[in-house]
Write a protein that holds these residues in place. Structure first.
Motif, PDB file in Angstrom:
ATOM      1  N   ASP A   6       0.832  -1.206   0.000  1.00  0.00           N
ATOM      2  CA  ASP A   6       0.000   0.000   0.000  1.00  0.00           C
ATOM      3  C   ASP A   6       0.866   1.256   0.000  1.00  0.00           C
ATOM      4  OD1 ASP A   6      -2.207  -1.635   0.040  1.00  0.00           O
ATOM      5  OD2 ASP A   6      -2.673  -1.282   2.154  1.00  0.00           O
ATOM      6  N   GLU A   7       1.929   1.242   0.774  1.00  0.00           N
ATOM      7  CA  GLU A   7       2.829   2.392   0.840  1.00  0.00           C
ATOM      8  C   GLU A   7       3.532   2.615  -0.496  1.00  0.00           C
ATOM      9  OE1 GLU A   7       4.507   5.673   2.817  1.00  0.00           O
ATOM     10  OE2 GLU A   7       2.785   4.424   3.232  1.00  0.00           O
ATOM     11  N   ARG A  10       1.072   4.170  -2.867  1.00  0.00           N
ATOM     12  CA  ARG A  10       0.864   5.573  -2.517  1.00  0.00           C
ATOM     13  C   ARG A  10       2.012   6.430  -3.036  1.00  0.00           C
ATOM     14  NH1 ARG A  10       2.360   9.265   0.860  1.00  0.00           N
ATOM     15  NH2 ARG A  10       3.805   7.959   1.993  1.00  0.00           N
TER      16      ARG A  10
END
Length: 65
Positions: A6-7, A10
């Protein structure tokens, strides 16, 4: 692992928005228009930024066509 994925997603999205903001500034310069700041451009949502970029690209094509 999901957190890292997820990071990473992002960060990729942020990098793409930063690149689009830079393209908007360049197109504004080429068209002789007032240049918006990177900060102002990054406050726009993704759809609005993409729409602005597409509009400026079309105007440059039309001007040079």
């Amino acid at each position: 692992m999901k957190f890292l994925h997820d990071e990473e997603a992002r960060l990729i999205h942020a990098r793409e928005e930063g690149a689009d903001a830079g393209k908007v500034q360049l197109l504004q310069q080429l068209l002789g228009e007032p240049e918006q700041s990177i900060g102002d451009l990054l406050q726009l949502n993704s759809d609005t930024l993409a729409s602005l970029l597409a509009d400026l690209q079309q105007r440059l094509r039309t001007r040079n066509g």
